[in-house]
Design a protein around this motif. Structure first.
Motif, mmCIF file in Angstrom:
data_model
loop_
_atom_site.group_PDB
_atom_site.id
_atom_site.type_symbol
_atom_site.label_atom_id
_atom_site.label_comp_id
_atom_site.label_asym_id
_atom_site.label_seq_id
_atom_site.Cartn_x
_atom_site.Cartn_y
_atom_site.Cartn_z
ATOM 1 N N ARG A 156 0.833 -1.200 0.000
ATOM 2 C CA ARG A 156 0.000 0.000 0.000
ATOM 3 C C ARG A 156 0.872 1.256 0.000
ATOM 4 N NH1 ARG A 156 -3.576 -3.460 3.133
ATOM 5 N NH2 ARG A 156 -2.858 -2.640 5.136
ATOM 6 N N ILE A 157 2.005 1.211 0.682
ATOM 7 C CA ILE A 157 2.939 2.342 0.642
ATOM 8 C C ILE A 157 3.458 2.517 -0.786
ATOM 9 C CG2 ILE A 157 5.175 3.222 1.428
ATOM 10 C CD1 ILE A 157 3.116 3.337 3.629
ATOM 11 N N GLU B 188 -2.579 -1.480 -14.303
ATOM 12 C CA GLU B 188 -1.248 -0.873 -14.230
ATOM 13 C C GLU B 188 -0.626 -1.083 -12.851
ATOM 14 O OE1 GLU B 188 -1.594 2.881 -17.288
ATOM 15 O OE2 GLU B 188 -2.650 3.004 -15.367
ATOM 16 N N ILE B 189 -1.429 -0.946 -11.819
ATOM 17 C CA ILE B 189 -0.947 -1.172 -10.450
ATOM 18 C C ILE B 189 -0.542 -2.630 -10.279
ATOM 19 C CG2 ILE B 189 -1.609 -1.179 -8.009
ATOM 20 C CD1 ILE B 189 -3.535 1.203 -8.773
ATOM 21 N N LEU C 60 3.287 -3.774 -9.283
ATOM 22 C CA LEU C 60 3.551 -4.434 -8.010
ATOM 23 C C LEU C 60 3.696 -5.950 -8.128
ATOM 24 C CD1 LEU C 60 1.152 -2.472 -5.623
ATOM 25 C CD2 LEU C 60 3.616 -2.168 -5.937
ATOM 26 N N SER C 61 3.359 -6.487 -9.302
ATOM 27 C CA SER C 61 3.411 -7.940 -9.533
ATOM 28 C C SER C 61 2.578 -8.699 -8.498
ATOM 29 C CB SER C 61 4.857 -8.442 -9.519
ATOM 30 O OG SER C 61 5.602 -7.822 -10.534
ATOM 31 N N ILE C 62 1.349 -8.229 -8.303
ATOM 32 C CA ILE C 62 0.416 -8.907 -7.403
ATOM 33 C C ILE C 62 -0.902 -9.123 -8.134
ATOM 34 C CG2 ILE C 62 1.494 -8.108 -5.263
ATOM 35 C CD1 ILE C 62 -0.593 -5.933 -5.034
ATOM 36 N N ALA C 63 -1.713 -10.021 -7.633
ATOM 37 C CA ALA C 63 -2.976 -10.388 -8.271
ATOM 38 C C ALA C 63 -3.991 -9.252 -8.214
ATOM 39 C CB ALA C 63 -3.548 -11.633 -7.594
ATOM 40 N N SER D 83 15.255 1.515 -2.265
ATOM 41 C CA SER D 83 15.550 0.790 -3.509
ATOM 42 C C SER D 83 14.292 0.172 -4.134
ATOM 43 C CB SER D 83 16.608 -0.281 -3.271
ATOM 44 O OG SER D 83 16.165 -1.218 -2.302
ATOM 45 N N GLY D 84 13.383 -0.344 -3.324
ATOM 46 C CA GLY D 84 12.149 -0.913 -3.865
ATOM 47 C C GLY D 84 11.253 0.127 -4.500
ATOM 48 N N ILE D 85 11.118 1.262 -3.847
ATOM 49 C CA ILE D 85 10.310 2.366 -4.379
ATOM 50 C C ILE D 85 10.953 2.895 -5.660
ATOM 51 C CG2 ILE D 85 9.481 4.729 -3.943
ATOM 52 C CD1 ILE D 85 8.033 2.767 -2.134
ATOM 53 N N GLN D 86 12.260 3.043 -5.649
ATOM 54 C CA GLN D 86 12.971 3.573 -6.822
ATOM 55 C C GLN D 86 12.853 2.625 -8.013
ATOM 56 O OE1 GLN D 86 14.342 6.730 -6.990
ATOM 57 N NE2 GLN D 86 14.266 6.183 -9.129
#
Length: 119
Positions: A16-17, A32-33, A37-40, A94-97
């Motif tokens: 969610r962040i 797109e989300i 995020l590579s989630i279902a 790093s994940g956000i970037q």
């Protein structure tokens, strides 16, 4: 107190962040989300519902698309404060970037075209 708890719980999940950080850059649809995020899809929808109930995210219909965006925080002073602060937080994570770097290449039309081609 209830509004405060809703906002804090909404921000207690890393996806969610990430979702909020993406919406700082542009409005996005569920597909797109999901791609970013590579989630279902059901998981994306669940996250969006929690964020909407906390007053952090809103949506608008645009033809066949439903676009999600950050709210202005008017519905809750807690949402407004945290959205304002979040603009300055975690940009160097790093994940956000990594997600931010991929966002320009994530386009709903291409996602839908791939889905039609594969099935």
């Amino acid at each position: 107190m209830e509004d405060f708890i809703k906002v804090m719980k909404a921000l207690s999940d890393s996806n969610r962040i990430k979702l909020l950080k993406m919406l700082q850059r542009r409005m996005m649809c569920v597909c797109e989300i999901q791609e970013a995020l590579s989630i279902a899809q059901p998981t994306v929808s669940k996250h969006l519902k929690i964020l909407e109930e906390a007053g952090l995210v809103g949506h608008e219909k645009d033809g066949l698309w439903v676009n999600y965006r950050l709210t202005d925080g008017r519905s809750s002073p807690y949402a407004a404060s945290l959205l304002g602060n979040l603009k300055h937080w975690l940009d160097h994570d790093s994940g956000i970037q990594a997600i931010a770097d991929r966002l320009p290449g994530i386009k709903r039309e291409e996602i839908r075209r791939k889905e039609k081609d594969c099935c």
